[in-house]
Design a protein around this motif. Sequence first.
Motif, mmCIF file in Angstrom:
data_model
loop_
_atom_site.group_PDB
_atom_site.id
_atom_site.type_symbol
_atom_site.label_atom_id
_atom_site.label_comp_id
_atom_site.label_asym_id
_atom_site.label_seq_id
_atom_site.Cartn_x
_atom_site.Cartn_y
_atom_site.Cartn_z
ATOM 1 N N VAL A 53 18.608 -28.110 39.262
ATOM 2 C CA VAL A 53 17.224 -27.965 39.497
ATOM 3 C C VAL A 53 17.614 -27.764 38.047
ATOM 4 C CG1 VAL A 53 15.347 -26.139 39.837
ATOM 5 C CG2 VAL A 53 16.371 -26.873 41.964
ATOM 6 N N TYR A 54 18.207 -26.953 37.421
ATOM 7 C CA TYR A 54 17.668 -26.230 36.284
ATOM 8 C C TYR A 54 18.432 -27.897 35.247
ATOM 9 C CZ TYR A 54 19.528 -24.479 32.587
ATOM 10 O OH TYR A 54 19.467 -24.149 30.976
ATOM 11 N N GLN A 55 19.813 -28.374 35.550
ATOM 12 C CA GLN A 55 18.836 -29.445 34.483
ATOM 13 C C GLN A 55 18.408 -31.034 34.748
ATOM 14 O OE1 GLN A 55 21.649 -31.049 33.014
ATOM 15 N NE2 GLN A 55 22.490 -29.003 32.956
ATOM 16 N N LEU A 56 17.664 -31.082 35.914
ATOM 17 C CA LEU A 56 16.512 -31.913 36.210
ATOM 18 C C LEU A 56 14.846 -31.138 34.925
ATOM 19 C CD1 LEU A 56 16.744 -32.104 39.901
ATOM 20 C CD2 LEU A 56 16.960 -34.150 37.601
ATOM 21 N N TRP A 57 15.342 -30.273 35.341
ATOM 22 C CA TRP A 57 14.088 -29.532 34.039
ATOM 23 C C TRP A 57 14.652 -29.384 32.706
ATOM 24 C CZ3 TRP A 57 14.614 -24.894 31.093
ATOM 25 C CH2 TRP A 57 13.165 -24.444 30.451
ATOM 26 N N ARG A 58 15.593 -28.903 32.839
ATOM 27 C CA ARG A 58 16.237 -29.641 30.768
ATOM 28 C C ARG A 58 16.470 -30.707 30.213
ATOM 29 N NH1 ARG A 58 20.571 -28.847 27.897
ATOM 30 N NH2 ARG A 58 22.000 -30.500 30.305
ATOM 31 N N THR A 59 16.725 -31.552 31.218
ATOM 32 C CA THR A 59 15.951 -33.171 30.937
ATOM 33 C C THR A 59 14.373 -33.712 31.673
ATOM 34 O OG1 THR A 59 17.367 -34.102 33.200
ATOM 35 C CG2 THR A 59 18.305 -33.781 31.221
ATOM 36 N N LEU A 104 11.233 -34.169 40.127
ATOM 37 C CA LEU A 104 12.351 -33.636 40.997
ATOM 38 C C LEU A 104 12.839 -33.195 41.105
ATOM 39 C CD1 LEU A 104 14.281 -35.550 42.498
ATOM 40 C CD2 LEU A 104 15.884 -36.391 40.957
ATOM 41 N N ALA A 105 13.078 -32.801 39.953
ATOM 42 C CA ALA A 105 13.207 -30.510 39.972
ATOM 43 C C ALA A 105 12.049 -29.788 40.874
ATOM 44 C CB ALA A 105 12.938 -30.318 39.086
ATOM 45 N N LEU A 106 10.716 -30.845 40.854
ATOM 46 C CA LEU A 106 9.470 -29.766 41.552
ATOM 47 C C LEU A 106 10.363 -30.212 42.939
ATOM 48 C CD1 LEU A 106 6.869 -28.426 42.405
ATOM 49 C CD2 LEU A 106 6.077 -30.931 42.439
ATOM 50 N N ARG A 107 10.675 -30.826 43.514
ATOM 51 C CA ARG A 107 11.420 -31.853 45.181
ATOM 52 C C ARG A 107 12.287 -30.479 45.626
ATOM 53 N NH1 ARG A 107 12.462 -38.151 46.599
ATOM 54 N NH2 ARG A 107 10.437 -39.144 45.225
ATOM 55 N N TRP A 108 13.198 -30.636 44.732
ATOM 56 C CA TRP A 108 14.749 -29.946 44.848
ATOM 57 C C TRP A 108 13.807 -28.080 45.387
ATOM 58 C CZ3 TRP A 108 18.461 -31.234 47.393
ATOM 59 C CH2 TRP A 108 19.197 -32.113 46.947
ATOM 60 N N VAL A 109 13.403 -27.784 44.145
ATOM 61 C CA VAL A 109 12.898 -26.422 44.943
ATOM 62 C C VAL A 109 11.844 -26.348 46.022
ATOM 63 C CG1 VAL A 109 10.608 -24.961 43.526
ATOM 64 C CG2 VAL A 109 12.170 -26.231 42.179
ATOM 65 N N LEU A 110 11.268 -27.422 46.233
ATOM 66 C CA LEU A 110 10.452 -27.017 47.950
ATOM 67 C C LEU A 110 11.738 -27.056 48.979
ATOM 68 C CD1 LEU A 110 7.359 -29.416 46.906
ATOM 69 C CD2 LEU A 110 7.635 -27.197 47.288
ATOM 70 N N VAL A 111 12.818 -28.295 48.690
ATOM 71 C CA VAL A 111 13.645 -28.013 49.414
ATOM 72 C C VAL A 111 14.574 -26.643 49.656
ATOM 73 C CG1 VAL A 111 15.954 -28.943 49.923
ATOM 74 C CG2 VAL A 111 14.476 -30.235 49.398
ATOM 75 N N ASN A 112 14.559 -26.256 48.689
ATOM 76 C CA ASN A 112 15.502 -25.085 48.234
ATOM 77 C C ASN A 112 14.035 -23.721 48.668
ATOM 78 O OD1 ASN A 112 16.947 -22.141 48.150
ATOM 79 N ND2 ASN A 112 17.317 -23.117 45.782
ATOM 80 N N ILE A 113 13.099 -23.780 49.138
ATOM 81 C CA ILE A 113 12.266 -22.879 49.410
ATOM 82 C C ILE A 113 12.391 -23.023 50.613
ATOM 83 C CG2 ILE A 113 9.981 -22.606 49.874
ATOM 84 C CD1 ILE A 113 9.214 -23.147 46.698
ATOM 85 N N VAL A 114 12.570 -24.192 51.052
ATOM 86 C CA VAL A 114 11.667 -24.622 52.759
ATOM 87 C C VAL A 114 13.807 -23.876 53.752
ATOM 88 C CG1 VAL A 114 12.553 -26.268 54.637
ATOM 89 C CG2 VAL A 114 10.451 -26.204 52.548
ATOM 90 N N ILE A 115 14.440 -24.073 52.825
ATOM 91 C CA ILE A 115 15.892 -23.701 53.646
ATOM 92 C C ILE A 115 15.822 -22.198 53.651
ATOM 93 C CG2 ILE A 115 18.552 -23.532 53.164
ATOM 94 C CD1 ILE A 115 17.989 -26.786 52.578
#
Lengths: 350, 220
Positions: free
Chosen positions: B180-186, B191-202
Amino acid sequence: MSLSVHIYKELRDFTLNVQFDSDGGVMALLGASGCGKSMTLKCIAGLETPDRGTIVLNDSVLFDSTKRINKSPQARHVGYLFQHYALFPTMTVKGNLYAAAQRLPQEKRKRAVDEKLRTFRLETAQNLYPRQLSGGQQQRVALARALLSEPECLLLDEPFSALDNYLKWQTELELRELLKNYRGDVVYVSHDRDEVYRLCRDVCVLADGRSEPKRSVRDLMEAPWTVSAALISGCKNFSRVQRIDENHVKCLSWGVTLETAQEVNNVCTYAGVRAHSFHIARGGEPNRFDAKVVQVIDDTFSTILMLLPDGGTSAIRMELPKKEWAALRNPSVVLVGVAPEQVMTLSGEL
Amino acid sequence: MDWFPLLNSLRIAAISAGIVFFVGVAAAYYIARLPRLVKGVLDVVLTLPLVLPPTVVGYLLLCVLGPRRVVGAWVAEHFAVKLTMQWWSAVFAVSVIIFPLMYRTARGAFEGFDETLADAGRTLGLSNSYIFWHIRMPACRQGILAGAVLAFARALGEYGATSMIAGYTPGRTATVATEVYQLWRTGNDALALRWVLVNIVISAAVLLAVNLLEKKEGRS
């Protein structure tokens, strides 16, 4: 069958100093709560370690401080019935029994457990968890479990304190049968003199951690030696005394002189009279005195009178059958008597 | 979408939680028996990772495990393995960070255990290990399980110490958090948002599990 206990242990509030030898049968440790009864049982079971002393069970030394013997609880073969039974909450009744059967050879376990389920009438409850059982059932499971490990003596810690009154009696009848058939020594801890009177042969009074010599229960109830024994045996009236001669004491709190059947020795410090030992006197008998009626309390099956003797400083408690009191028609002064045999001469302090 | 970071996060969390489960329960059990003073000191030391910034933990770990430090250099010399910058390096970091969670909950559970049950077991002739596994642990099961799940959840979200000790190598050491950090930085916000959502769900699912466990405990 024998159990010999001679132990000292410093505790925060008092020093435990318990000495007794039991030779089979049921022996009571009688004392008020917090006097060291449970601690004594824990020392016998090996759950606590005394500072000094010896514990010997049927020729096997469980503890000896001079020889540095201190067997583990597992090696002592002592059955312990805990006050609240300590059933394993995550196991069923059957599971609890199987846990205790661990020590038996594999092929004998099932038979032993089935046998206990039957004799303790637990077959229908075998798959229930402890919290689903009644108090009486819980106690049966705890007893069955303790006996499954084939203990050489049984320690019962206030076995009825967790039960309500009705169940208590039923359970007491069952325990009676069990104790009759049990061959090892039994130490029965209680603060209830009536229970002890019905169930035990001998008794050892424990007060502030110190044990009195063992006596038969009947002897204790008839003639306690000390103020603490008299208290625990249910005596309600005490007066500090001065010895006059071997059969007379002057009761300082009541301002009267009483004749005693028991010989008055030099260590006698108190006289004790049970509430029902006082009676309404007629003329001519010994130990009679006038007393002012201070309070009249209507109890369940009797009338309790609080009476202040002439010249006394503290009131005595007297219990009369209700009818007898009613027949007296509310006098303000009564003539009270007590037979010389009913005056207990006691040593020790209140 | 490459699912490697999720897989990596899950395996790091699972391994760390597994290790910490046993170490934490053992520590809780033995430390509860120690004299008060020793207990107090150990309590502070073992709980520190809970309150320290993960970067401080990462720094301290690098001081020990780094390629040119005591343990790191020794292992490199004898086994030709570098302890840092591997996917499993994160296990060191995550284990230290989640240890206090497991230790604290296990200790709480053990402290609530009625010792007369263990006494009863001993007078019945049961061995201490039987008492531990068949009486103590089952009685404390829910509290300990809740602690383990909570530790696992925290492990999934570990970022600071992990990024210092395992770094970020796509396809090798990337975790959800570092991804998430890398995607946001670049600048790859979508894509960062997708990972954020995955993280929240889990994480929400795991916390739900903790709640269910605790509720069950309250009932029994």
